[in-house]
Design an enzyme around this catalytic site. Sequence first.
Site, PDB file in Angstrom:
ATOM      1  N   PHE A 113     -17.845  43.211   7.669  1.00 51.31           N
ATOM      2  CA  PHE A 113     -17.834  42.218   6.603  1.00 51.31           C
ATOM      3  C   PHE A 113     -18.889  41.149   6.907  1.00 51.31           C
ATOM      4  O   PHE A 113     -18.995  40.703   8.054  1.00 51.31           O
ATOM      5  CB  PHE A 113     -16.436  41.596   6.529  1.00 51.31           C
ATOM      6  CG  PHE A 113     -16.205  40.742   5.331  1.00 51.31           C
ATOM      7  CD1 PHE A 113     -15.942  41.314   4.094  1.00 51.31           C
ATOM      8  CD2 PHE A 113     -16.247  39.361   5.428  1.00 51.31           C
ATOM      9  CE1 PHE A 113     -15.719  40.521   2.978  1.00 51.31           C
ATOM     10  CE2 PHE A 113     -16.021  38.560   4.314  1.00 51.31           C
ATOM     11  CZ  PHE A 113     -15.760  39.142   3.086  1.00 51.31           C
ATOM     12  N   ASP A 183     -11.349  43.251  14.217  1.00 54.40           N
ATOM     13  CA  ASP A 183     -10.929  42.565  12.996  1.00 54.40           C
ATOM     14  C   ASP A 183      -9.986  43.496  12.240  1.00 54.40           C
ATOM     15  O   ASP A 183     -10.367  44.617  11.878  1.00 54.40           O
ATOM     16  CB  ASP A 183     -12.165  42.208  12.162  1.00 54.40           C
ATOM     17  CG  ASP A 183     -11.813  41.276  11.016  1.00 54.40           C
ATOM     18  OD1 ASP A 183     -10.685  41.382  10.496  1.00 54.40           O
ATOM     19  OD2 ASP A 183     -12.665  40.450  10.642  1.00 54.40           O
ATOM     20  N   TYR A 208      -3.762  37.168   3.690  1.00 57.23           N
ATOM     21  CA  TYR A 208      -3.645  37.108   2.215  1.00 57.23           C
ATOM     22  C   TYR A 208      -3.932  38.457   1.567  1.00 57.23           C
ATOM     23  O   TYR A 208      -3.837  38.594   0.372  1.00 57.23           O
ATOM     24  CB  TYR A 208      -4.571  36.034   1.624  1.00 57.23           C
ATOM     25  CG  TYR A 208      -5.996  36.087   2.133  1.00 57.23           C
ATOM     26  CD1 TYR A 208      -6.900  36.997   1.613  1.00 57.23           C
ATOM     27  CD2 TYR A 208      -6.425  35.224   3.140  1.00 57.23           C
ATOM     28  CE1 TYR A 208      -8.196  37.054   2.096  1.00 57.23           C
ATOM     29  CE2 TYR A 208      -7.717  35.275   3.629  1.00 57.23           C
ATOM     30  CZ  TYR A 208      -8.596  36.194   3.098  1.00 57.23           C
ATOM     31  OH  TYR A 208      -9.877  36.252   3.586  1.00 57.23           O
ATOM     32  N   LYS A 209      -4.294  39.470   2.368  1.00 59.86           N
ATOM     33  CA  LYS A 209      -4.543  40.803   1.810  1.00 59.86           C
ATOM     34  C   LYS A 209      -3.229  41.588   1.837  1.00 59.86           C
ATOM     35  O   LYS A 209      -2.348  41.300   1.053  1.00 59.86           O
ATOM     36  CB  LYS A 209      -5.690  41.474   2.574  1.00 59.86           C
ATOM     37  CG  LYS A 209      -7.025  40.756   2.310  1.00 59.86           C
ATOM     38  CD  LYS A 209      -8.177  41.224   3.179  1.00 59.86           C
ATOM     39  CE  LYS A 209      -9.438  40.409   2.862  1.00 59.86           C
ATOM     40  NZ  LYS A 209     -10.466  40.505   3.904  1.00 59.86           N
ATOM     41  N   ARG A 355     -13.410  49.736  -6.197  1.00 59.36           N
ATOM     42  CA  ARG A 355     -12.552  49.760  -5.010  1.00 59.36           C
ATOM     43  C   ARG A 355     -11.085  49.652  -5.423  1.00 59.36           C
ATOM     44  O   ARG A 355     -10.729  48.792  -6.238  1.00 59.36           O
ATOM     45  CB  ARG A 355     -12.958  48.556  -4.149  1.00 59.36           C
ATOM     46  CG  ARG A 355     -12.513  48.578  -2.736  1.00 59.36           C
ATOM     47  CD  ARG A 355     -13.154  47.448  -1.966  1.00 59.36           C
ATOM     48  NE  ARG A 355     -12.605  46.155  -2.357  1.00 59.36           N
ATOM     49  CZ  ARG A 355     -12.413  45.135  -1.503  1.00 59.36           C
ATOM     50  NH1 ARG A 355     -12.767  45.253  -0.239  1.00 59.36           N
ATOM     51  NH2 ARG A 355     -11.916  43.997  -1.926  1.00 59.36           N
TER      52      ARG A 355
HETATM   53  C1  LIG Z   1     -11.460  39.364   4.005  1.00 60.47           C
HETATM   54  C2  LIG Z   1     -12.282  39.372   5.230  1.00 60.47           C
HETATM   55  C3  LIG Z   1     -12.792  38.187   5.765  1.00 60.47           C
HETATM   56  C4  LIG Z   1     -12.621  36.875   5.076  1.00 60.47           C
HETATM   57  O1  LIG Z   1     -12.663  35.775   5.954  1.00 60.47           O
HETATM   58  P1  LIG Z   1     -12.064  34.376   5.506  1.00 60.47           P
HETATM   59  O2  LIG Z   1     -12.523  33.413   6.505  1.00 60.47           O
HETATM   60  O3  LIG Z   1     -10.575  34.542   5.419  1.00 60.47           O
HETATM   61  O4  LIG Z   1     -12.602  34.070   4.135  1.00 60.47           O
HETATM   62  C5  LIG Z   1     -13.502  38.262   6.969  1.00 60.47           C
HETATM   63  N1  LIG Z   1     -13.695  39.447   7.588  1.00 60.47           N
HETATM   64  C6  LIG Z   1     -13.214  40.608   7.079  1.00 60.47           C
HETATM   65  C7  LIG Z   1     -13.446  41.893   7.816  1.00 60.47           C
HETATM   66  C8  LIG Z   1     -12.521  40.614   5.879  1.00 60.47           C
HETATM   67  O5  LIG Z   1     -12.079  41.758   5.358  1.00 60.47           O
END
Ligand SMILES: *Cc1c(COP(=O)(O)O)cnc(C)c1O
Length: 396
Positions: A113, A183, A208-209, A355
């Site tokens: 990400f 992660d 939150y996911k 997705r």
């Molecule tokens: C959703 C997601 C994030 C988002 O980070 P936030 O700081 O919560 O906005 C970061 N890394 C990955 C791999 C994600 O899927």
Amino acid sequence: MTDFDRTRTFFHLPDGLVYLDGNSLGPLPVAVPKRLERMLRSQWGEMAIGGWNRAGWIDAPRRVGDRIGRLIGAEPGHVVAGETLSIKVFQALAAALHLRPDRCVILSDRGNFPSDLYMADGLARLTERHEIRVVDPEDVEAAIGPDVAVLLLTEVDYRTGRLHDMARLTRAAHAAGALTVWDLAHSAGALPVDVVAAGADFAVGCTYKYLNGGPGAPAFVYVAPRHVDRVEPSLAGWLGHAAPFRFEARYRPGAGIDRMRVGTPPILQLAALDAALDCWDDVDMADVRRASLSLQKTFITEVEASCPELSLASPRESARRGSQVSFRHPEGYAIMQALIARGVVGDFRAPDLLRFGFAPLYIGDADVRRAAQVLAEVMHGRLWDHDAYRAVAAVT
Ligand SMILES: *Cc1c(COP(=O)(O)O)cnc(C)c1O
């Protein structure tokens, strides 16, 4: 066996909506508004500042952290919640780099990400001695050389759902003398995770996911017990101090995982998350995995049978997929808008990915068949707005 007919009653979802976007924002658990309402009145309202001790707010990051820990195989007392995932990536990566002072490479993959890579880049620019090496996901193992300090990977690719083998890559990293930061943003609550069995050094994730903690819900960080007392926090906030209420001039790290705390925790969001985590009390992650793969299989089979214009972007082999399925189409953005307008909510990731996330706690077989049918209708009738696609193409 987990009873998913029952877990579906735990969520608030409008009638007729097929929600396949829990990999971006999980839906509202019905327990959350009640818990928040009660908490606001009886704690913030009645106790005000006294809530920190009387209602135990001060310990909420650890309490909630342990509940998340159970879902990722962590030992009690080694997960703490707070801040956002981007911050937790920075913290865990900085801590891991500090434990490997003789090495300077952070190894990651192109599927990671962007925020994880940006955070690593920002940290490398700050230290002026680290560099990031980014390779294709399938080349990670071969790229773990003797100069690699830390392997920074997201277990499930946010675009394609491609699943890394966490235990295998962790073993390879350790054999080469490197540490791992995993992660779990698209893993926690999506599939069985066992950070202890995998030997993970650090793990981070958001809530939150698939954990349904609500927009802006706090992230979490896990540090393996063998490292935690040697971690030098880079974000040395007062609530990670050994004795925050002595207000000492010098920082001393708190005991164990407490040192990964930073500042005042988001108590309302933690209360919402705590209520959302009740959904998992009687849930076996192995059942979730089985149900998710079955839903994905139905979806892939139906979509491929009726929509030849869409090509599967996710691994075909189920063992190599997390809990989402993506299809490619050059007009993916407009097609997704047409689906959402018809009550099937997935999302779009540039440049061309549709997705769909599968969360068996609130998605059943009938939902998946309906989603596939609506997608087929949209494709056959070419029911999408071509201008919507041009509008987004112009800005990206
Ligand atoms: C959703 C997601 C994030 C988002 O980070 P936030 O700081 O919560 O906005 C970061 N890394 C990955 C791999 C994600 O899927």
